[in-house]
Each structure stands twice: as structure tokens, then as C-alpha cells.
Design an enzyme around this catalytic site. Structure first.
Site, PDB file in Angstrom:
ATOM      1  N   GLN A 136       0.840  -1.206   0.000  1.00 44.53           N
ATOM      2  CA  GLN A 136       0.000   0.000   0.000  1.00 44.53           C
ATOM      3  C   GLN A 136       0.871   1.251   0.000  1.00 44.53           C
ATOM      4  OE1 GLN A 136      -3.174   0.197  -0.505  1.00 44.53           O
ATOM      5  NE2 GLN A 136      -3.310   2.384  -0.214  1.00 44.53           N
TER       6      GLN A 136
ATOM      7  N   HIS B 115       2.215   3.184  -3.256  1.00 44.78           N
ATOM      8  CA  HIS B 115       1.363   4.015  -4.111  1.00 44.78           C
ATOM      9  C   HIS B 115       1.876   5.447  -4.200  1.00 44.78           C
ATOM     10  CE1 HIS B 115      -1.963   1.568  -5.503  1.00 44.78           C
ATOM     11  NE2 HIS B 115      -1.945   0.934  -4.335  1.00 44.78           N
TER      12      HIS B 115
ATOM     13  N   GLU C  87      -9.203   3.695   2.701  1.00 43.47           N
ATOM     14  CA  GLU C  87      -9.798   3.186   1.465  1.00 43.47           C
ATOM     15  C   GLU C  87      -9.682   1.669   1.366  1.00 43.47           C
ATOM     16  OE1 GLU C  87      -7.816   4.317  -2.240  1.00 43.47           O
ATOM     17  OE2 GLU C  87      -6.014   4.768  -1.117  1.00 43.47           O
ATOM     18  N   HIS C  88      -8.558   1.112   1.807  1.00 45.62           N
ATOM     19  CA  HIS C  88      -8.348  -0.335   1.792  1.00 45.62           C
ATOM     20  C   HIS C  88      -8.187  -0.814   3.231  1.00 45.62           C
ATOM     21  CE1 HIS C  88      -6.432   0.918  -2.118  1.00 45.62           C
ATOM     22  NE2 HIS C  88      -7.271  -0.010  -2.549  1.00 45.62           N
TER      23      HIS C  88
ATOM     24  N   ASP D 230      -6.900  -4.269  -6.392  1.00 43.46           N
ATOM     25  CA  ASP D 230      -6.406  -3.260  -7.327  1.00 43.46           C
ATOM     26  C   ASP D 230      -6.311  -3.793  -8.748  1.00 43.46           C
ATOM     27  OD1 ASP D 230      -6.063  -1.519  -5.219  1.00 43.46           O
ATOM     28  OD2 ASP D 230      -3.877  -1.481  -5.305  1.00 43.46           O
TER      29      ASP D 230
ATOM     30  N   HIS E 108       3.233  -4.968  -4.298  1.00 44.14           N
ATOM     31  CA  HIS E 108       1.989  -5.643  -4.661  1.00 44.14           C
ATOM     32  C   HIS E 108       2.302  -7.052  -5.184  1.00 44.14           C
ATOM     33  CE1 HIS E 108       0.095  -1.737  -4.398  1.00 44.14           C
ATOM     34  NE2 HIS E 108      -1.076  -2.216  -4.815  1.00 44.14           N
TER      35      HIS E 108
END
Length: 185
Positions: A9, A12, A77-78, A111, A170
């Protein structure tokens, strides 16, 4: 796994927030050590390291009720839930953009592969809104849950897409699940 997912995360951007909420102080300390270890080799450490340093937090709580309260305050958000009973959080959490349940499921899957909209509320906006869709005027939230077999299969696709996009944190989230849940041949 927790450190990998937090750094995924964080990559990003330098302002990306990340939080670990746990009832275990030893787990919190081990995760902090593991984050530092992974930052030594993560190809996106220049971004993820800044994001974690400036926006990462660890909150140790006494019980799941407190964890729920803290997660809803953050309204990220996540939100990944890695507990023995993720259903407890599924039915009680209200402030998130997308919810990822069980260790087989992760943000990289959401994602890149399993279909939830990636335009999600940031900066605590999940307190009043959900992800972008045609019914935007209504609050909506999503969750994902994979079986071990599905996690291994989806992980291979996700890892390839993540590598193409140079999101190596990721990618590692996906490959960790491929290794853990894939069948040895």
C-alpha cells in the site's frame, strides 16, 4: 505477510497512509522489524519507505471492539482483516472503501484482478462515501474473500500484472500467497 501488505500500500506514493491495528504487542514489534528488513530489498523502497515513515502507524488495542473503533476512525480506502474471525469485522465495520477478508485476499488482488472498483475514498472520506460507481450518491462498500486455491491461482495473474506495472510490493503480496497456498508439483 502484514509487513508485505503494508508496504504494498505504501508504494502508491509518499503520502500513502498505512496502519496496523492489533491486539498483540509482540506482533506489532515483529511487523515493524519486518518492514525495516523488507525495505532493504523492495525495489520501490524509495517511495514506500517515505510513505511508511511519514504516514505509517501501529495501534495496539486491548480487544477486537477497540480495533473496530480505531479502524472506523481511520476510514481508510483499503482495509485488510487478518484475524481468526473476519466475519466479526465484515458485519460491524462501516468506514472503508474496500474490505479484504482473510490472509488469502489482499489489496493487490482488489487493485488488479478481482473486480472491485479501484477509485476509492481517501483521506478518511470512507466515513461518508464508498467507491465510485453509477450509484455514487449512495454509500457502498465492497469486500473480497478468496479460498486458498483461488488465492494461489489469482496470485499468479496478479503477480504478472504487478510486475509489468513495477509495483513490486503488490507483486510480493501475490507471490507470498502463491507460495503459501499453491500446490507443490
Amino acid at each position: 505477510m502484514i509487513a508485505t501488505d503494508l508496504l504494498g500500500q505504501a508504494e502508491h506514493g509518499p503520502t500513502s497512509p498505512g496502519a496496523l491495528i492489533t491486539t498483540s504487542e509482540p506482533l506489532a514489534m515483529e511487523t515493524l522489524k519486518e518492514i525495516e528488513r523488507q525495505l532493504q530489498t523492495l525495489p520501490t523502497a524509495d517511495v514506500a519507505g517515505v510513505a511508511w515513515r511519514d504516514n505509517g502507524i501501529v495501534i495496539v488495542v486491548d480487544n477486537e471492539e477497540e480495533a473496530l473503533i480505531e479502524a472506523d476512525k481511520l476510514a481508510y480506502e483499503h482495509v485488510e482483516v487478518l484475524t481468526q474471525d473476519p466475519s466479526y469485522f465484515l458485519v460491524r465495520l462501516t468506514n472503508y472503501g474496500a474490505l479484504f477478508l482473510d490472509p488469502e485476499t489482499n489489496v493487490a488482488y482488489g487493485d488488479k484482478v478481482i473486480g472491485t472498483n479501484h477509485t476509492l475514498p481517501t483521506k478518511g472520506a470512507a466515513r461518508y462515501t464508498g467507491g465510485l460507481w453509477v450509484g455514487k450518491f449512495l454509500k457502498t462498500v465492497t469486500y473480497q474473500r478468496c479460498s486458498p486455491e483461488a488465492s494461489a491461482m489469482i496470485g499468479e495473474y496478479a503477480a504478472r500484472l504487478c510486475e509489468i506495472e513495477r509495483f513490486m510490493g503488490h507483486r510480493e503480496q501475490a507471490l507470498l500467497r502463491v507460495r503459501r497456498y499453491g500446490k507443490s508439483e
